[in-house]
Scaffold this motif. Structure first.
Motif, PDB file in Angstrom:
ATOM      1  N   LYS A 149      46.489  34.935  28.979  1.00 25.15           N
ATOM      2  CA  LYS A 149      45.490  35.891  29.453  1.00 25.15           C
ATOM      3  C   LYS A 149      45.398  35.871  30.968  1.00 25.15           C
ATOM      4  CE  LYS A 149      40.647  37.183  28.749  1.00 25.15           C
ATOM      5  NZ  LYS A 149      39.374  36.830  28.052  1.00 25.15           N
ATOM      6  N   ARG A 150      45.461  34.665  31.556  1.00 25.56           N
ATOM      7  CA  ARG A 150      45.410  34.552  33.020  1.00 25.56           C
ATOM      8  C   ARG A 150      46.652  35.160  33.657  1.00 25.56           C
ATOM      9  NH1 ARG A 150      47.190  30.603  36.421  1.00 25.56           N
ATOM     10  NH2 ARG A 150      47.615  29.176  34.685  1.00 25.56           N
ATOM     11  N   PHE A 151      47.834  34.892  33.086  1.00 25.19           N
ATOM     12  CA  PHE A 151      49.068  35.483  33.615  1.00 25.19           C
ATOM     13  C   PHE A 151      48.999  37.011  33.576  1.00 25.19           C
ATOM     14  CE2 PHE A 151      51.923  31.607  32.494  1.00 25.19           C
ATOM     15  CZ  PHE A 151      51.400  30.935  33.585  1.00 25.19           C
ATOM     16  N   SER A 152      48.464  37.556  32.477  1.00 23.70           N
ATOM     17  CA  SER A 152      48.345  39.006  32.336  1.00 23.70           C
ATOM     18  C   SER A 152      47.422  39.576  33.407  1.00 23.70           C
ATOM     19  CB  SER A 152      47.823  39.349  30.940  1.00 23.70           C
ATOM     20  OG  SER A 152      47.646  40.741  30.794  1.00 23.70           O
ATOM     21  N   ALA A 153      46.316  38.865  33.684  1.00 22.44           N
ATOM     22  CA  ALA A 153      45.383  39.328  34.715  1.00 22.44           C
ATOM     23  C   ALA A 153      46.036  39.311  36.092  1.00 22.44           C
ATOM     24  CB  ALA A 153      44.131  38.454  34.699  1.00 22.44           C
ATOM     25  N   ILE A 154      46.841  38.288  36.356  1.00 24.99           N
ATOM     26  CA  ILE A 154      47.545  38.203  37.644  1.00 24.99           C
ATOM     27  C   ILE A 154      48.519  39.367  37.796  1.00 24.99           C
ATOM     28  CG2 ILE A 154      49.226  36.853  38.965  1.00 24.99           C
ATOM     29  CD1 ILE A 154      47.931  34.329  37.816  1.00 24.99           C
ATOM     30  N   GLN A 155      49.236  39.678  36.724  1.00 21.56           N
ATOM     31  CA  GLN A 155      50.201  40.778  36.774  1.00 21.56           C
ATOM     32  C   GLN A 155      49.498  42.113  36.996  1.00 21.56           C
ATOM     33  OE1 GLN A 155      53.389  40.413  36.927  1.00 21.56           O
ATOM     34  NE2 GLN A 155      53.853  42.599  36.996  1.00 21.56           N
ATOM     35  N   ARG A 156      48.359  42.316  36.329  1.00 23.34           N
ATOM     36  CA  ARG A 156      47.610  43.555  36.530  1.00 23.34           C
ATOM     37  C   ARG A 156      47.101  43.675  37.962  1.00 23.34           C
ATOM     38  NH1 ARG A 156      45.240  42.102  31.566  1.00 23.34           N
ATOM     39  NH2 ARG A 156      43.275  41.608  32.618  1.00 23.34           N
ATOM     40  N   ARG A 157      46.718  42.550  38.521  1.00 23.38           N
ATOM     41  CA  ARG A 157      46.232  42.572  39.906  1.00 23.38           C
ATOM     42  C   ARG A 157      47.356  42.951  40.871  1.00 23.38           C
ATOM     43  NH1 ARG A 157      45.616  38.892  44.221  1.00 23.38           N
ATOM     44  NH2 ARG A 157      43.732  39.250  45.457  1.00 23.38           N
ATOM     45  N   LYS A 158      48.538  42.389  40.629  1.00 24.39           N
ATOM     46  CA  LYS A 158      49.676  42.726  41.489  1.00 24.39           C
ATOM     47  C   LYS A 158      50.002  44.209  41.408  1.00 24.39           C
ATOM     48  CE  LYS A 158      51.988  38.215  41.459  1.00 24.39           C
ATOM     49  NZ  LYS A 158      53.198  37.465  41.032  1.00 24.39           N
TER      50      LYS A 158
END
Length: 333
Positions: free
Chosen positions: A290-299
């Motif tokens: 979930k954290r990795f997905s949030a980081i990718q969305r932020r990028k």
């Protein structure tokens, strides 16, 4: 959970390394003094006399004579020291004078680093004896921010023939010449010692990458961090937390410069109250994804409005409808 390796000042008295001479016919011949270590013999003077000043000999003599200079009771580490001293002599007899070994065997701080490694090894062995049965899965020992790898080198020889150790991993961010490790690894299989795996350019602060790589080892992990300066110490704790106690059941940490790092962090970010340094906590695989997905969305969000890449020529200088590779005929375009 932690073993703290305390710095101790020391001085060396060359009582065992004073150069002596003997008469051979009418010639004066230098003699390297005989060590009193277990299973040791006289060294050949012609091969070793010019390297007898190397710090490896001073360290071995000092440990054999006085034991550890730290406050740790000598009886707790006496057996381990008796194993380490012959190892140091073996290194000196085999490699003293060789260029690729000078950075390790002739380090001015060699004795101090060996003492710290002995304390960490003592903690690891004590934990293994208390917590590991013969049927348990062998562990991988990870030397975090290893430098020249004195701990790893000693561990490889101390755990000779010990089936509880699968392998040893040395990791460091700095560009370090580890030729001495390659030389030690060359005989590891024949001598039934755990081999040392080298991880070059491994930045501990890139926590997710380090955690993924450590988890890929597929064995329980024993992390050892000696002299981890400033925020490297809490980062190492965070990595152990992130892997979890089932995969990383042991951590031996000797922090360095940590109070100064806490104060500088508080000053930099103007934190009120007692200054603290945050430490990464354990997260489940689902929470990590979930954290990795949030980081990718932020990028992706940060890249909005940026020119997209032309899929014909991979340039970002023009949109696809302006690309020179498009045909001139309108219908073809």
């Amino acid at each position: 959970f932690f073993s703290l390796c305390l710095k101790s000042s020391y001085s060396w008295s060359p009582s065992k390394s004073v150069e002596t001479v003997r008469m051979n016919n009418n010639d004066i011949v230098p003699v390297v003094p005989t060590s009193t270590g277990k299973g040791l013999t006289n060294l050949d003077a012609s091969q070793n006399i010019q390297h007898k000043h190397w710090h490896i000999w001073k360290a071995a003599d000092r440990l054999e004579k006085d034991g550890l200079s730290s406050r740790l009771p000598s009886k707790d580490t006496e057996d381990l020291i008796q194993k380490v001293v012959p190892i140091l002599h073996q290194w000196g007899e085999t490699w003293a004078g060789e260029k690729e070994w000078q950075g390790l065997l002739n380090k001015p701080s060699l004795l101090h680093e060996i003492e710290e490694s002995i304390i960490a090894l003592h903690s690891l062995i004590e934990w293994m004896n208390k917590n590991q049965d013969i049927d348990n899965e062998p562990i991988t020992v990870v030397d975090v921010c290893c430098g020249k790898g004195i701990f790893s080198m000693l561990a490889s020889y101390i755990f000779q023939g010990d089936s509880r150790i699968h392998q040893i991993v040395m990791l460091d961010k700095a560009s370090i010449i580890w030729n001495h490790v390659d030389a030690a690894n060359a005989s590891a299989l024949a001598e039934k010692r755990p081999k040392i795996e080298l991880w070059y350019n491994c930045n501990l602060h890139e926590v997710d990458d380090v955690v993924n790589r450590l988890e890929g080892l597929q064995t329980p992990l024993a992390l050892v961090g000696i002299h981890l300066c400033k925020t490297l110490s809490p980062t190492c704790v965070g990595i152990a937390n992130a892997i979890g106690p089932s995969r990383c059941p042991f951590l031996c940490l000797a922090p360095c410069c940590l109070p100064r790092a806490v104060i500088s962090q508080a000053t930099k970010y103007k934190k009120a109250g007692n200054p603290i340094i945050e430490v990464l906590q354990y997260e489940s695989p689902q929470e990590r994804e979930k954290r990795f997905s949030a980081i990718q969305r932020r990028k992706l969000a940060m890249n909005r409005g940026q020119p997209s890449e032309c899929y014909l020529c991979q340039s970002v200088d023009h949109p696809i409808n302006k690309c020179g590779l498009l045909p001139t005929d309108e219908k073809e375009r």
